[in-house]
Write a protein that holds these residues in place. Structure first.
Motif, mmCIF file in Angstrom:
data_model
loop_
_atom_site.group_PDB
_atom_site.id
_atom_site.type_symbol
_atom_site.label_atom_id
_atom_site.label_comp_id
_atom_site.label_asym_id
_atom_site.label_seq_id
_atom_site.Cartn_x
_atom_site.Cartn_y
_atom_site.Cartn_z
ATOM 1 N N ALA A 15 0.805 -1.224 0.000
ATOM 2 C CA ALA A 15 0.000 0.000 0.000
ATOM 3 C C ALA A 15 0.840 1.278 0.000
ATOM 4 O O ALA A 15 0.282 2.376 -0.011
ATOM 5 C CB ALA A 15 -0.948 0.001 1.194
ATOM 6 N N ILE A 16 2.153 1.153 -0.020
ATOM 7 C CA ILE A 16 3.001 2.352 -0.033
ATOM 8 C C ILE A 16 2.669 3.174 -1.281
ATOM 9 O O ILE A 16 2.564 2.648 -2.387
ATOM 10 C CB ILE A 16 4.505 1.985 0.019
ATOM 11 C CG1 ILE A 16 4.834 1.393 1.394
ATOM 12 C CG2 ILE A 16 5.391 3.204 -0.267
ATOM 13 C CD1 ILE A 16 6.227 0.830 1.530
ATOM 14 N N GLY A 17 2.452 4.465 -1.056
ATOM 15 C CA GLY A 17 2.085 5.367 -2.136
ATOM 16 C C GLY A 17 0.582 5.524 -2.315
ATOM 17 O O GLY A 17 0.130 6.334 -3.120
ATOM 18 N N LYS A 18 -0.194 4.755 -1.555
ATOM 19 C CA LYS A 18 -1.653 4.801 -1.677
ATOM 20 C C LYS A 18 -2.276 5.516 -0.480
ATOM 21 O O LYS A 18 -1.658 5.662 0.565
ATOM 22 C CB LYS A 18 -2.216 3.385 -1.790
ATOM 23 C CG LYS A 18 -1.726 2.682 -3.045
ATOM 24 C CD LYS A 18 -2.296 1.303 -3.165
ATOM 25 C CE LYS A 18 -1.754 0.651 -4.442
ATOM 26 N NZ LYS A 18 -2.129 -0.730 -4.544
ATOM 27 N N ASN A 19 -3.520 5.939 -0.658
ATOM 28 C CA ASN A 19 -4.262 6.579 0.421
ATOM 29 C C ASN A 19 -4.749 5.510 1.393
ATOM 30 O O ASN A 19 -5.271 4.476 0.958
ATOM 31 C CB ASN A 19 -5.454 7.354 -0.132
ATOM 32 C CG ASN A 19 -5.022 8.478 -1.039
ATOM 33 O OD1 ASN A 19 -3.970 9.066 -0.852
ATOM 34 N ND2 ASN A 19 -5.836 8.777 -2.024
ATOM 35 N N VAL A 20 -4.581 5.764 2.685
ATOM 36 C CA VAL A 20 -4.980 4.808 3.718
ATOM 37 C C VAL A 20 -5.773 5.489 4.820
ATOM 38 O O VAL A 20 -5.700 6.707 5.004
ATOM 39 C CB VAL A 20 -3.758 4.082 4.332
ATOM 40 C CG1 VAL A 20 -3.048 3.226 3.297
ATOM 41 C CG2 VAL A 20 -2.798 5.056 4.979
ATOM 42 N N HIS A 21 -6.507 4.668 5.549
ATOM 43 C CA HIS A 21 -7.253 5.094 6.734
ATOM 44 C C HIS A 21 -6.826 4.144 7.853
ATOM 45 O O HIS A 21 -7.033 2.938 7.737
ATOM 46 C CB HIS A 21 -8.757 4.973 6.473
ATOM 47 C CG HIS A 21 -9.603 5.363 7.631
ATOM 48 N ND1 HIS A 21 -10.119 6.625 7.785
ATOM 49 C CD2 HIS A 21 -10.024 4.651 8.707
ATOM 50 C CE1 HIS A 21 -10.829 6.670 8.890
ATOM 51 N NE2 HIS A 21 -10.783 5.483 9.467
#
Length: 155
Positions: free
Chosen positions: A95-101
């Motif tokens: 998920a590096i580089g992606k939007n997360v919650h």
């Protein structure tokens, strides 16, 4: 992980791997008076309804043979969706580089909920760049203090 979900994972893993898929999550939950066994599968390019159907048929056959669940339940096989959960270390790496919650067990810098871009994961800390109006701020979150995480469509 419960005994049922462990058993289901052992049964489903060879099926999904043969198809070039991965297991994202397994849920075994009671909703109202009905039990649901949910298997979430994915691959880098996403899964389609045909792949879900194949996994469902093959897993259903295995479940009928072994019968690990003594009562009636509904089997559901699906994609985890756009806001897929982040359960394992490898999920955070991908998920590096992606939007997360991300939600934490205890406050970090006075907050327990963080939404932004995952910029780094070193196995011990997850670094999320969050926006506060026009500023950007990086927050290092100890991996062990993460209660839940998922991809975020937008923030």
């Amino acid at each position: 992980m419960s005994k049922v979900t462990e058993t289901i994972e052992q049964l489903a893993l060879p099926i999904v791997e043969e198809l070039g898929l991965e297991i994202v999550d397994i849920e075994y939950v009671k909703e109202g008076k009905n039990w649901f066994l949910r298997l979430y599968i994915d691959k880098d390019t996403g899964v389609d309804i045909e792949e879900c159907g194949i996994v469902s048929e093959r897993l259903s056959e295995k479940l009928d043979e072994i019968d690990p669940i003594p009562h009636n339940y509904y089997l559901e096989v699906s994609s985890p969706g756009a806001e897929r959960p982040l359960k394992k270390a490898k999920d955070y790496e991908k998920a590096i580089g992606k939007n997360v919650h991300i939600k934490t067990y205890e406050p970090i810098d006075g907050e327990k909920v963080f939404e932004g871009t995952l910029t780094e994961f070193d196995g011990e800390f997850v670094t999320v760049e969050i926006r506060i109006k026009t500023r950007k701020k990086s927050v290092k979150i100890p991996y062990q203090k993460i209660a839940s995480g998922r991809l975020a469509v937008s923030f």
